[in-house]
Design an enzyme around this catalytic site. Structure first.
Site, PDB file in Angstrom:
ATOM      1  N   GLY A   1       2.911   9.554 -11.116  1.00 59.12           N
ATOM      2  CA  GLY A   1       3.898   9.341 -11.537  1.00 59.12           C
ATOM      3  C   GLY A   1       4.568   9.532 -10.633  1.00 59.12           C
ATOM      4  O   GLY A   1       6.349   8.647 -11.186  1.00 59.12           O
TER       5      GLY A   1
ATOM      6  N   ASP B   1       4.700  17.388 -16.652  1.00 58.28           N
ATOM      7  CA  ASP B   1       3.622  17.837 -17.382  1.00 58.28           C
ATOM      8  C   ASP B   1       2.522  18.432 -16.358  1.00 58.28           C
ATOM      9  O   ASP B   1       1.070  18.047 -16.256  1.00 58.28           O
ATOM     10  CB  ASP B   1       2.976  17.862 -18.270  1.00 58.28           C
TER      11      ASP B   1
HETATM   12  N1  SAM Z   1      -0.968  23.191 -18.127  1.00 63.75           N
HETATM   13  C1  SAM Z   1      -0.715  22.127 -18.980  1.00 63.75           C
HETATM   14  C2  SAM Z   1      -0.894  22.484 -20.598  1.00 63.75           C
HETATM   15  O1  SAM Z   1      -0.196  23.839 -20.334  1.00 63.75           O
HETATM   16  O2  SAM Z   1      -1.104  22.230 -21.240  1.00 63.75           O
HETATM   17  C3  SAM Z   1      -1.776  21.445 -18.835  1.00 63.75           C
HETATM   18  C4  SAM Z   1      -1.637  20.133 -17.575  1.00 63.75           C
HETATM   19  S1  SAM Z   1      -1.986  18.695 -17.601  1.00 63.75           S
HETATM   20  C5  SAM Z   1      -3.772  18.807 -17.473  1.00 63.75           C
HETATM   21  C6  SAM Z   1      -1.722  17.988 -15.600  1.00 63.75           C
HETATM   22  C7  SAM Z   1      -1.905  16.919 -15.674  1.00 63.75           C
HETATM   23  O3  SAM Z   1      -1.327  15.812 -14.151  1.00 63.75           O
HETATM   24  C8  SAM Z   1      -3.401  16.635 -15.165  1.00 63.75           C
HETATM   25  O4  SAM Z   1      -4.028  15.798 -16.181  1.00 63.75           O
HETATM   26  C9  SAM Z   1      -3.620  15.602 -13.472  1.00 63.75           C
HETATM   27  O5  SAM Z   1      -4.336  15.111 -13.684  1.00 63.75           O
HETATM   28  C10 SAM Z   1      -1.881  15.070 -13.944  1.00 63.75           C
HETATM   29  N2  SAM Z   1      -1.545  14.879 -12.997  1.00 63.75           N
HETATM   30  C11 SAM Z   1      -1.198  15.673 -11.225  1.00 63.75           C
HETATM   31  N3  SAM Z   1      -1.049  15.497 -10.749  1.00 63.75           N
HETATM   32  C12 SAM Z   1      -0.523  13.801 -10.757  1.00 63.75           C
HETATM   33  C13 SAM Z   1       0.502  12.690 -10.354  1.00 63.75           C
HETATM   34  N4  SAM Z   1       0.940  12.602  -9.202  1.00 63.75           N
HETATM   35  N5  SAM Z   1       1.090  12.272 -11.157  1.00 63.75           N
HETATM   36  C14 SAM Z   1       0.513  11.586 -12.555  1.00 63.75           C
HETATM   37  N6  SAM Z   1       0.157  12.965 -12.996  1.00 63.75           N
HETATM   38  C15 SAM Z   1      -0.405  13.636 -12.677  1.00 63.75           C
END
Ligand code: SAM
Length: 270
Positions: free
Chosen positions: A130, A147
């Site tokens: 991201g 998120d």
């Molecule tokens: N806590 C949330 C909920 O209640 O729905 C869910 C969080 S969501 C699963 C977080 C996502 O951020 C994960 O799928 C993870 O792979 C993604 N993520 C982590 N680091 C990232 C980055 N640098 N760029 C894009 N996505 C990222």
């Protein structure tokens, strides 16, 4: 994430357990909370209470903005935030950038009530980091929602000032950001850091706290910055048909989420 603190949920069955390129992904069937997604040992969501987080992280910035048309979502591979954004007819385009395509695949297989967000024809999926994605964008979005998972592993970069500068550059005039802001009880240092960064970069800044029973401490924050619009009151009315699709967000809840206990108010002043 929480040294010395644990939260227990009774697990009936492990439905998925595998390491992706970026993190350990586990999906469980719990006795009371439905399915639960866990990344690197940290609870991301349960079917029981995911609506609180998804609704507030999506609808606070979308209702604070008078005309949200172009939206970016970073993270959120489960699709729940996309599901909530999809309820807004004003929205025209939704760029979605998630680093780990395995999270999306697992959500589509096991969490269809969240992953339905990907069925929206306005959504364009980009797989990648991201931070890199946002650094290639200027003057592109009305609302950006981050998120993210927590500030360890692939999510770490999303809690740093350069990333927030990138978010600001990617906004159109009058744009708004809303990011996962950890907990005023459990992660005070992170909350102070994130609030400090947004205060430095944005003329309007606010921090909301919402209830999520399955996050340790029972709450999580949403850190917001705006290039113009007020954040703590909705800029538009909610239609009756949209209100009846929701379980947590109301215009009253919008304003109430920004009212914080005294210790948190003081902490957020920096
Ligand atoms: N806590 C949330 C909920 O209640 O729905 C869910 C969080 S969501 C699963 C977080 C996502 O951020 C994960 O799928 C993870 O792979 C993604 N993520 C982590 N680091 C990232 C980055 N640098 N760029 C894009 N996505 C990222």
């Amino acid at each position: 994430m929480w040294p010395g603190v644990a939260l227990s949920l009774e697990i009936m069955e492990t439905l998925y357990s595998k390491k992706s390129k970026f993190q350990q992904i586990d999906l469980y069937q719990t006795r009371h909370h439905g399915k639960m997604l866990v990344l690197d040992g940290i609870i991301q969501l349960t079917e029981f209470d995911e609506f609180t987080y998804q609704e507030m992280l999506a609808h606070l910035p979308l209702f604070a903005h008078p005309e949200p048309k172009n939206i970016l979502v970073i993270g959120g591979g489960d699709g729940g935030i996309l599901r909530e954004i999809g309820r807004h007819d004003l929205v025209e385009n939704i760029d979605f950038c998630e680093i780990d395509e395995d999270v999306i695949r697992v959500a589509k297989e096991f969490l269809p009530e969240l992953a339905c967000g990907f069925d929206d024809s306005r959504v364009v999926v980009h797989i990648g980091d991201g931070n890199t994605f946002v650094n290639n964008k200027t003057n592109a979005y009305d609302v950006i929602i981050v998120d993210s998972s927590d500030p360890i592993g692939p999510g770490e970069v999303l809690f740093q000032k350069p990333f927030y500068q990138g978010l600001k550059n990617a906004l159109k005039p009058g744009g708004i950001i809303a990011t996962q802001g950890e907990s005023v009880f459990m992660h005070q240092a992170w909350v102070v850091t994130l609030a400090g960064i947004t205060r430095e970069l944005f003329p309007v800044q606010a921090y909301a706290s919402i209830q999520v029973p399955t996050y340790p401490g029972g709450s999580i924050g949403i850190c917001m910055g705006s290039l113009g619009p007020d954040l703590i009151r909705p800029a538009r009315q909610i239609s009756h048909s949209l209100q009846t699709q929701l379980k947590y967000y109301t215009p009253k809840m919008h304003a109430a989420a920004f009212v914080l206990p005294y210790f948190a108010e003081q902490m957020l002043k920096g």
